[in-house]
Design a protein around this motif. Structure first.
Motif, PDB file in Angstrom:
ATOM      1  N   UNK A 274     -34.119  25.519  47.036  1.00  0.00           N
ATOM      2  CA  UNK A 274     -34.498  26.904  47.329  1.00  0.00           C
ATOM      3  C   UNK A 274     -33.509  27.574  48.282  1.00  0.00           C
ATOM      4  N   UNK A 275     -32.838  26.784  49.128  1.00  0.00           N
ATOM      5  CA  UNK A 275     -31.728  27.332  49.913  1.00  0.00           C
ATOM      6  C   UNK A 275     -30.668  27.899  48.983  1.00  0.00           C
ATOM      7  N   UNK A 276     -30.378  27.169  47.929  1.00  0.00           N
ATOM      8  CA  UNK A 276     -29.340  27.598  46.990  1.00  0.00           C
ATOM      9  C   UNK A 276     -29.771  28.839  46.214  1.00  0.00           C
ATOM     10  N   UNK A 277     -31.046  28.928  45.873  1.00  0.00           N
ATOM     11  CA  UNK A 277     -31.541  30.155  45.242  1.00  0.00           C
ATOM     12  C   UNK A 277     -31.325  31.334  46.186  1.00  0.00           C
ATOM     13  N   UNK A 278     -31.660  31.140  47.457  1.00  0.00           N
ATOM     14  CA  UNK A 278     -31.478  32.219  48.434  1.00  0.00           C
ATOM     15  C   UNK A 278     -30.007  32.553  48.644  1.00  0.00           C
ATOM     16  N   UNK A 279     -29.135  31.549  48.578  1.00  0.00           N
ATOM     17  CA  UNK A 279     -27.694  31.813  48.669  1.00  0.00           C
ATOM     18  C   UNK A 279     -27.253  32.835  47.619  1.00  0.00           C
ATOM     19  N   UNK A 280     -27.726  32.629  46.398  1.00  0.00           N
ATOM     20  CA  UNK A 280     -27.293  33.470  45.276  1.00  0.00           C
ATOM     21  C   UNK A 280     -27.891  34.865  45.378  1.00  0.00           C
ATOM     22  N   UNK A 281     -29.196  34.935  45.606  1.00  0.00           N
ATOM     23  CA  UNK A 281     -29.846  36.238  45.760  1.00  0.00           C
ATOM     24  C   UNK A 281     -29.245  36.980  46.948  1.00  0.00           C
ATOM     25  N   UNK A 282     -29.005  36.256  48.036  1.00  0.00           N
ATOM     26  CA  UNK A 282     -28.446  36.879  49.226  1.00  0.00           C
ATOM     27  C   UNK A 282     -27.062  37.445  49.003  1.00  0.00           C
ATOM     28  N   UNK A 283     -26.240  36.761  48.210  1.00  0.00           N
ATOM     29  CA  UNK A 283     -24.894  37.260  47.916  1.00  0.00           C
ATOM     30  C   UNK A 283     -24.963  38.561  47.120  1.00  0.00           C
ATOM     31  N   UNK A 284     -25.838  38.612  46.139  1.00  0.00           N
ATOM     32  CA  UNK A 284     -26.000  39.838  45.342  1.00  0.00           C
ATOM     33  C   UNK A 284     -26.460  40.993  46.237  1.00  0.00           C
ATOM     34  N   UNK A 285     -27.401  40.719  47.117  1.00  0.00           N
ATOM     35  CA  UNK A 285     -27.933  41.770  47.985  1.00  0.00           C
ATOM     36  C   UNK A 285     -26.928  42.165  49.065  1.00  0.00           C
ATOM     37  N   UNK A 286     -26.225  41.185  49.635  1.00  0.00           N
ATOM     38  CA  UNK A 286     -25.260  41.470  50.705  1.00  0.00           C
ATOM     39  C   UNK A 286     -24.141  42.374  50.219  1.00  0.00           C
ATOM     40  N   UNK A 287     -23.697  42.138  48.992  1.00  0.00           N
ATOM     41  CA  UNK A 287     -22.607  42.927  48.424  1.00  0.00           C
ATOM     42  C   UNK A 287     -23.106  44.155  47.665  1.00  0.00           C
ATOM     43  N   UNK A 288     -24.440  44.335  47.637  1.00  0.00           N
ATOM     44  CA  UNK A 288     -25.051  45.467  46.933  1.00  0.00           C
ATOM     45  C   UNK A 288     -24.556  45.554  45.494  1.00  0.00           C
ATOM     46  N   UNK A 289     -24.558  44.408  44.818  1.00  0.00           N
ATOM     47  CA  UNK A 289     -24.038  44.344  43.455  1.00  0.00           C
ATOM     48  C   UNK A 289     -25.072  44.829  42.449  1.00  0.00           C
ATOM     49  N   UNK A 290     -24.564  45.483  41.426  1.00  0.00           N
ATOM     50  CA  UNK A 290     -25.377  45.840  40.270  1.00  0.00           C
ATOM     51  C   UNK A 290     -24.594  45.420  39.015  1.00  0.00           C
ATOM     52  N   UNK A 291     -25.268  45.502  37.855  1.00  0.00           N
ATOM     53  CA  UNK A 291     -24.623  45.081  36.609  1.00  0.00           C
ATOM     54  C   UNK A 291     -24.082  43.656  36.773  1.00  0.00           C
ATOM     55  N   UNK A 292     -24.972  42.774  37.225  1.00  0.00           N
ATOM     56  CA  UNK A 292     -24.582  41.425  37.639  1.00  0.00           C
ATOM     57  C   UNK A 292     -24.725  40.427  36.491  1.00  0.00           C
ATOM     58  N   UNK A 293     -23.703  39.614  36.316  1.00  0.00           N
ATOM     59  CA  UNK A 293     -23.770  38.456  35.428  1.00  0.00           C
ATOM     60  C   UNK A 293     -23.734  37.218  36.315  1.00  0.00           C
TER      61      UNK A 293
END
Length: 229
Positions: free
Chosen positions: A50-69
């Protein structure tokens, strides 16, 4: 602009994607290779699945990414699949590269003879060390490429034993599964079941389990094609 978030499997960090990332950037994409907690430059950080799940979600949110693959290789398919559910409408597609997929309530080690892995984790202070070089034979890798994997980081054992937590059917996500044929020509049963969904597609790559090393250009082309109309 498509944002690729690339996550490699056990023992590897963001560095594993260097050649693939170069190819994808050349095709006009933004690329964000990610090292999971406890690996490579993040060694020493306590980490479970679950740390790793949060790593990934956190990276998307930190960089404010959209249209994500989101791209998950091997073990990383498990946290990537869970993260794909959690980023909502930011997700464009999830790509599993010869990967395990999350099954609610089951771990990476569920469903296959894993006592030797559990024993290795117990003998190495809670970490699974990379396998020896002979274990990578027949996977389309050069001796130099095998040496790079063998020199990778021990993988946090808790990430392999903690269960996945799904909030919706994985079959509903837009997904591509890349099957590497030198690692067996049939997807594992959990993947085969998901491939019955109209939202999932199967593509094949004639190489081994580590295509980011053995065929980086071909893998990048498949990833690019997965988001083309």
């Amino acid at each position: 602009m498509t944002n690729f978030v690339l996550v490699a499997g056990t023992w590897l960090g963001a560095w594993a994607w260097d050649e693939v990332a170069t190819e994808l950037r050349g095709a006009g994409h933004d690329v964000h290779p990610l090292t999971l907690s406890g690996l490579a430059e993040k060694q020493g950080v306590a980490a479970g699945q679950q740390t790793h799940v949060r790593d990934i979600v956190g990276e998307v949110e930190r960089l404010a990414l959209r249209d994500v693959v989101l791209v998950g290789h091997s073990y990383a398919g498990i946290p990537v699949g869970q993260a794909a559910e959690r980023i909502g409408d930011r997700l464009r597609r999830v790509v599993f590269v010869d990967a395990n997929v999350p099954v609610d309530g089951e771990s990476f080690l569920s469903g296959w003879p894993s006592e030797h892995v559990r024993q290795s984790i117990a003998e190495h202070d809670g970490f699974w060390p990379p396998l020896g070089a002979p274990e990578y034979a027949g996977q389309g890798l050069t001796d130099e490429q095998i040496a790079r994997i063998v020199d990778g980081s021990p993988h946090p054992g808790a990430a392999l034993t903690e269960p996945a937590v799904l909030t919706r059917p994985l079959a509903e996500l837009p997904a591509t599964y890349v099957k590497c044929l030198l690692d067996g020509d049939e997807p594992m049963p959990a993947v085969a079941e998901l491939l019955k969904s109209d939202s999932w597609e199967l593509v094949e790559l004639d190489t081994g389990h580590w295509p980011m090393f053995s065929q980086p250009r071909e893998l990048a082309r498949l990833l690019d094609a997965a988001v083309r109309p």
